[in-house]
Design an enzyme around this catalytic site. Structure first.
Site, PDB file in Angstrom:
ATOM      1  N   ASN A   6       0.872  -1.175   0.000  1.00  0.00           N
ATOM      2  CA  ASN A   6       0.000   0.000   0.000  1.00  0.00           C
ATOM      3  C   ASN A   6       0.908   1.222   0.000  1.00  0.00           C
ATOM      4  O   ASN A   6       1.462   1.598   1.038  1.00  0.00           O
ATOM      5  CB  ASN A   6      -0.910  -0.014   1.229  1.00  0.00           C
ATOM      6  CG  ASN A   6      -1.887   1.161   1.247  1.00  0.00           C
ATOM      7  OD1 ASN A   6      -1.855   2.034   0.385  1.00  0.00           O
ATOM      8  ND2 ASN A   6      -2.746   1.192   2.241  1.00  0.00           N
ATOM      9  N   ARG A  79      -2.855  -2.133  -3.418  1.00  0.00           N
ATOM     10  CA  ARG A  79      -4.081  -1.361  -3.241  1.00  0.00           C
ATOM     11  C   ARG A  79      -4.019  -0.160  -4.170  1.00  0.00           C
ATOM     12  O   ARG A  79      -3.071   0.619  -4.145  1.00  0.00           O
ATOM     13  CB  ARG A  79      -4.205  -0.874  -1.801  1.00  0.00           C
ATOM     14  CG  ARG A  79      -5.361   0.107  -1.550  1.00  0.00           C
ATOM     15  CD  ARG A  79      -5.370   0.504  -0.086  1.00  0.00           C
ATOM     16  NE  ARG A  79      -6.446   1.419   0.254  1.00  0.00           N
ATOM     17  CZ  ARG A  79      -6.305   2.730   0.402  1.00  0.00           C
ATOM     18  NH1 ARG A  79      -5.115   3.294   0.227  1.00  0.00           N
ATOM     19  NH2 ARG A  79      -7.331   3.479   0.733  1.00  0.00           N
ATOM     20  N   HIS A 167     -13.765   2.716   0.235  1.00  0.00           N
ATOM     21  CA  HIS A 167     -13.684   1.688   1.284  1.00  0.00           C
ATOM     22  C   HIS A 167     -14.162   0.327   0.780  1.00  0.00           C
ATOM     23  O   HIS A 167     -14.517  -0.551   1.564  1.00  0.00           O
ATOM     24  CB  HIS A 167     -14.511   2.080   2.523  1.00  0.00           C
ATOM     25  CG  HIS A 167     -13.933   3.217   3.303  1.00  0.00           C
ATOM     26  ND1 HIS A 167     -14.715   4.104   4.017  1.00  0.00           N
ATOM     27  CD2 HIS A 167     -12.644   3.618   3.479  1.00  0.00           C
ATOM     28  CE1 HIS A 167     -13.942   5.006   4.601  1.00  0.00           C
ATOM     29  NE2 HIS A 167     -12.680   4.735   4.292  1.00  0.00           N
ATOM     30  N   ARG A 223     -12.948  15.409   7.690  1.00  0.00           N
ATOM     31  CA  ARG A 223     -13.759  15.760   6.523  1.00  0.00           C
ATOM     32  C   ARG A 223     -15.162  16.144   6.953  1.00  0.00           C
ATOM     33  O   ARG A 223     -15.717  15.576   7.891  1.00  0.00           O
ATOM     34  CB  ARG A 223     -13.834  14.578   5.543  1.00  0.00           C
ATOM     35  CG  ARG A 223     -12.506  14.158   4.961  1.00  0.00           C
ATOM     36  CD  ARG A 223     -12.695  13.027   3.965  1.00  0.00           C
ATOM     37  NE  ARG A 223     -11.420  12.430   3.577  1.00  0.00           N
ATOM     38  CZ  ARG A 223     -11.180  11.124   3.542  1.00  0.00           C
ATOM     39  NH1 ARG A 223     -12.144  10.270   3.855  1.00  0.00           N
ATOM     40  NH2 ARG A 223     -10.000  10.667   3.186  1.00  0.00           N
ATOM     41  N   GLU A 338      -8.063  -4.732   5.013  1.00  0.00           N
ATOM     42  CA  GLU A 338      -8.010  -4.514   3.570  1.00  0.00           C
ATOM     43  C   GLU A 338      -6.872  -5.306   2.940  1.00  0.00           C
ATOM     44  O   GLU A 338      -6.990  -5.784   1.807  1.00  0.00           O
ATOM     45  CB  GLU A 338      -7.856  -3.023   3.270  1.00  0.00           C
ATOM     46  CG  GLU A 338      -9.072  -2.183   3.637  1.00  0.00           C
ATOM     47  CD  GLU A 338      -8.952  -0.749   3.172  1.00  0.00           C
ATOM     48  OE1 GLU A 338      -7.824  -0.317   2.872  1.00  0.00           O
ATOM     49  OE2 GLU A 338      -9.989  -0.058   3.119  1.00  0.00           O
TER      50      GLU A 338
END
Length: 354
Positions: A6, A79, A167, A223, A338
């Site tokens: 990643n 990823r 996601h 956010r 993940e």
């Protein structure tokens, strides 16, 4: 073994899995481009890296010292945050796939270019090693047109302005972890500094809270979540485009409401701002959850994952309390992984001979 990578803007994270998808070893390089830290198997050392290629070279050497040399790797898997409308399945890295990733980089300029840097660096270091990639948007490719289309002119839709959702690797891992026990109508919530939810019906995503970018949807750590476009235009005129972008993505959410984006800290505080920030987070998660439940025609179970979803019981309880109007349903907590989802994708392609 399968090496999962990643690559971020200034970091490289790796995890090694055996072919039974058991984690064998993990590591990271921080602050690529300056002084950082190389960590492998719990051991750390200071390191200076000039590029992703340099960081990867150091990481491969460290993995080799820990008994995972290149000769023990069956494949590497990456990823990639954004796959656009074409890269909707895991894929073996080919020149065509690299070109497709480059073409959608404008949709995720802060992520895809760095993900691609990891792919290219490993190609140079180990050109014979098969590489695969999994896309964070791919799980939501099953959303119907009515769920992804903004009510805007066709020219803008054709230019790529539509809901993509993110996601996806986390949600795919959740589905895999349930296995045959997967509920038919699953409301899945990935709650962390970035937060989203997904309506999963019969194992497929049919609606999700994030849209064109990871900015929209739930209240998050830094956010804003959903905000009226007219308000964004007004702020952009007053502050400028770059400062507005920075404010909405880096200085909003829990941080704006209570001065801190750490949910653990907020839950420990006893002031009004912290209490309001937690309530805001839970309220808007439940508001968006109601929309997802409508998309599924009901709900059989709710599952939480992510740092907040797994560890903040008061947050889970408050959201479930908000959703009690929908009747009874099972509640699950699933560990986010993940990297395992990426390794699983690569193994499936290897077994299929791709």
């Amino acid at each position: 073994m399968i090496l999962v990578l990643n690559a971020g803007s200034s970091s490289l994270k790796v995890e090694v899995f055996d072919l039974q998808l058991t984690s064998v070893l993990s590591g990271s390089v921080t602050n690529i481009g300056t002084s950082g830290t190389l960590s492998v198997g719990g051991r750390k050392q200071e390191i200076e890296t000039a590029s992703h290629a340099h960081a990867l070279s150091a990481m491969l050497a460290a993995l080799n010292e820990n008994g995972v040399g290149l000769e023990k790797l069956s494949a590497a898997a990456h990823r990639v945050v954004h796959g656009g409308t074409l890269l909707t399945e895991p894929a073996q890295v080919t020149p065509q796939v690299i070109s497709a990733i480059e073409n959608v980089t404008p949709l995720a300029p802060l992520h895809n270019s760095h993900n691609l840097a990891g792919i290219l660096a490993l190609q140079e270091a180990a050109p014979e090693l098969p590489q695969y990639c999994s896309f964070g948007t791919a799980f939501h490719a099953t959303n119907p047109d009515v769920a992804v289309r903004y009510a805007i002119p066709q020219t803008q839709h054709d230019a790529g302005i539509r809901r993509y959702g993110f996601h996806g690797l986390s949600y795919a891992n959740m589905v895999a972890e349930f296995g045959e026990a997967l509920p038919s109508r699953l409301l899945a919530l990935h709650l962390g500094n970035g937060a989203s939810l997904c309506a999963i019906k019969d194992g497929k995503s049919i609606a999700t809270s994030m849209g064109y970018s990871p900015l929209s949807g739930l209240t998050m750590g830094t956010r804003s979540g959903d905000i009226d476009g007219a308000a964004v235009l007004r702020m952009s005129k007053a502050l400028g485009e770059d400062e507005t972008d920075r404010m909405l993505n880096k200085n909003s959410g829990l941080k704006a409401l209570a001065g801190d984006n750490n949910m653990k800290t907020l839950l420990e505080r006893d002031d009004e701002d912290a209490a309001f920030a937690v309530e805001h987070f839970c309220y808007w998660a439940a508001r968006h959850a109601g929309s997802a439940i409508v998309a599924m025609g009901g709900v059989d179970a709710v599952a939480f994952t992510g740092g907040i979803g797994e560890n903040a019981a008061p947050v889970r309880e408050k959201i479930v309390e908000h959703l009690s109007c929908f009747g009874s349903f099972d509640v699950h907590v699933i560990a986010a992984d993940e990297e395992k989802a990426i390794a699983r994708d690569a193994l499936s392609l290897i077994e299929a001979g791709q």
